[in-house]
Design an enzyme around this catalytic site. Structure first.
Site, mmCIF file in Angstrom:
data_model
loop_
_atom_site.group_PDB
_atom_site.id
_atom_site.type_symbol
_atom_site.label_atom_id
_atom_site.label_comp_id
_atom_site.label_asym_id
_atom_site.label_seq_id
_atom_site.Cartn_x
_atom_site.Cartn_y
_atom_site.Cartn_z
ATOM 1 N N GLY A 181 -16.316 2.661 3.605
ATOM 2 C CA GLY A 181 -15.043 3.373 3.546
ATOM 3 C C GLY A 181 -14.181 3.007 2.352
ATOM 4 O O GLY A 181 -12.966 3.210 2.364
ATOM 5 N N GLN A 182 -14.799 2.473 1.286
ATOM 6 C CA GLN A 182 -14.018 2.103 0.098
ATOM 7 C C GLN A 182 -13.656 3.339 -0.715
ATOM 8 O O GLN A 182 -14.524 4.173 -0.997
ATOM 9 C CB GLN A 182 -14.823 1.121 -0.764
ATOM 10 C CG GLN A 182 -14.030 0.588 -1.949
ATOM 11 C CD GLN A 182 -14.779 -0.497 -2.733
ATOM 12 O OE1 GLN A 182 -15.934 -0.803 -2.437
ATOM 13 N NE2 GLN A 182 -14.111 -1.054 -3.724
ATOM 14 N N HIS A 208 -6.942 -5.710 2.084
ATOM 15 C CA HIS A 208 -5.823 -5.170 2.859
ATOM 16 C C HIS A 208 -5.334 -6.266 3.794
ATOM 17 O O HIS A 208 -6.145 -6.905 4.470
ATOM 18 C CB HIS A 208 -6.282 -4.020 3.766
ATOM 19 C CG HIS A 208 -6.822 -2.816 3.071
ATOM 20 N ND1 HIS A 208 -6.092 -1.658 2.918
ATOM 21 C CD2 HIS A 208 -8.032 -2.567 2.507
ATOM 22 C CE1 HIS A 208 -6.838 -0.745 2.306
ATOM 23 N NE2 HIS A 208 -8.018 -1.264 2.052
ATOM 24 N N ASN A 261 -12.917 -3.214 2.563
ATOM 25 C CA ASN A 261 -13.892 -2.126 2.675
ATOM 26 C C ASN A 261 -14.807 -2.161 1.455
ATOM 27 O O ASN A 261 -14.321 -2.309 0.327
ATOM 28 C CB ASN A 261 -13.177 -0.780 2.731
ATOM 29 C CG ASN A 261 -12.260 -0.667 3.936
ATOM 30 O OD1 ASN A 261 -12.592 -1.119 5.027
ATOM 31 N ND2 ASN A 261 -11.086 -0.082 3.735
ATOM 32 N N ASP A 299 0.859 -1.188 0.000
ATOM 33 C CA ASP A 299 0.000 0.000 0.000
ATOM 34 C C ASP A 299 0.898 1.242 0.000
ATOM 35 O O ASP A 299 1.887 1.315 0.729
ATOM 36 C CB ASP A 299 -0.915 -0.002 1.232
ATOM 37 C CG ASP A 299 -2.066 0.991 1.095
ATOM 38 O OD1 ASP A 299 -3.224 0.544 0.997
ATOM 39 O OD2 ASP A 299 -1.805 2.220 1.102
ATOM 40 N N ILE A 300 0.516 2.239 -0.782
ATOM 41 C CA ILE A 300 1.321 3.456 -0.932
ATOM 42 C C ILE A 300 1.289 4.296 0.354
ATOM 43 O O ILE A 300 2.179 5.116 0.595
ATOM 44 C CB ILE A 300 0.817 4.269 -2.151
ATOM 45 C CG1 ILE A 300 1.906 5.144 -2.729
ATOM 46 C CG2 ILE A 300 -0.430 5.079 -1.824
ATOM 47 C CD1 ILE A 300 1.568 5.711 -4.108
ATOM 48 N N HIS A 354 -10.112 -5.090 -3.397
ATOM 49 C CA HIS A 354 -8.786 -5.308 -2.813
ATOM 50 C C HIS A 354 -8.915 -5.727 -1.359
ATOM 51 O O HIS A 354 -9.747 -5.221 -0.618
ATOM 52 C CB HIS A 354 -7.905 -4.065 -2.932
ATOM 53 C CG HIS A 354 -8.538 -2.806 -2.415
ATOM 54 N ND1 HIS A 354 -9.468 -2.097 -3.151
ATOM 55 C CD2 HIS A 354 -8.408 -2.136 -1.245
ATOM 56 C CE1 HIS A 354 -9.861 -1.043 -2.456
ATOM 57 N NE2 HIS A 354 -9.240 -1.045 -1.289
HETATM 58 P P1 5GP Z 1 -9.847 1.477 0.366
HETATM 59 O O1 5GP Z 1 -10.143 2.681 1.212
HETATM 60 O O2 5GP Z 1 -10.470 1.584 -1.003
HETATM 61 O O3 5GP Z 1 -10.168 0.184 1.063
HETATM 62 O O4 5GP Z 1 -8.292 1.446 0.213
HETATM 63 C C1 5GP Z 1 -7.585 1.923 -0.892
HETATM 64 C C2 5GP Z 1 -6.115 1.792 -0.557
HETATM 65 O O5 5GP Z 1 -5.377 1.931 -1.757
HETATM 66 C C3 5GP Z 1 -5.594 2.857 0.405
HETATM 67 O O6 5GP Z 1 -5.033 2.221 1.550
HETATM 68 C C4 5GP Z 1 -4.545 3.617 -0.417
HETATM 69 O O7 5GP Z 1 -3.415 3.997 0.347
HETATM 70 C C5 5GP Z 1 -4.182 2.620 -1.489
HETATM 71 N N1 5GP Z 1 -3.768 3.223 -2.747
HETATM 72 C C6 5GP Z 1 -4.440 4.177 -3.449
HETATM 73 N N2 5GP Z 1 -3.782 4.483 -4.582
HETATM 74 C C7 5GP Z 1 -2.675 3.688 -4.608
HETATM 75 C C8 5GP Z 1 -1.597 3.553 -5.539
HETATM 76 O O8 5GP Z 1 -1.512 4.207 -6.580
HETATM 77 N N3 5GP Z 1 -0.626 2.642 -5.235
HETATM 78 C C9 5GP Z 1 -0.682 1.880 -4.098
HETATM 79 N N4 5GP Z 1 0.324 1.017 -3.890
HETATM 80 N N5 5GP Z 1 -1.677 1.989 -3.202
HETATM 81 C C10 5GP Z 1 -2.668 2.890 -3.449
#
Ligand code: 5GP
Ligand code: ZN
Length: 119
Positions: free
Chosen positions: A99-100, A108, A93, A37-38, A106
């Site tokens: 909270g998506q 986590h 999520n 994760d970034i 994906h």
């Molecule tokens: P969500 O809130 O949708 O469950 O989580 C999305 C996740 O994707 C976040 O933890 C965010 O840091 C990660 N993320 C978003 N854009 C990128 C990206 O370009 N590269 C990587 N490695 N992670 C990303």
């Protein structure tokens, strides 16, 4: 059918699958991709995605059970391989209230010694 048949051109994770956006990959096969994760919440924070564009868990049916099983088991295996010994979290999520932020399914998987930034 190739794994890219269901790519969404506006999806950031489809772009990662296609190599158009760089990522720190930890695992890849025909069906799945895992990368760091970034913006990690924990010392180790990876995302496991299907290469096929599935927007969220809201689109999942019984037929996807093997895929979800592989994703969760891969999370466990990668935590081990990345040296996580004290436990970890699997989190998905779904939707606005879930909270998506990125609408490509994906998982986590987070671990490593606490305190964590979040979660
Ligand atoms: P969500 O809130 O949708 O469950 O989580 C999305 C996740 O994707 C976040 O933890 C965010 O840091 C990660 N993320 C978003 N854009 C990128 C990206 O370009 N590269 C990587 N490695 N992670 C990303
Ligand atoms: Zn996508």
């Amino acid at each position: 059918m190739s794994t890219h048949d269901h790519a969404d051109p506006n999806c950031i994770f489809c772009k990662i699958v296609a190599g158009q956006i760089p990522s720190k990959k930890v695992f890849e096969d025909e069906e799945l991709l895992a990368f760091h994760d970034i913006n990690p919440w924990a010392p180790v924070h990876i995302l496991i995605i299907p290469k096929r564009h599935i927007p969220s868990m809201a689109e999942i049916s019984d037929a996807d059970a093997p895929l979800l099983g592989r994703m969760t088991a891969l999370g466990t295996r990668l935590m081990k391989e990345l040296g996580v010994t004290g436990g970890f979290r699997h989190v998905i999520n779904t939707g606005r209230d879930g909270g998506q932020e990125v609408y490509h399914l994906h998982l986590h998987v987070m671990g490593g010694p606490r305190p964590w930034l979040k979660g």
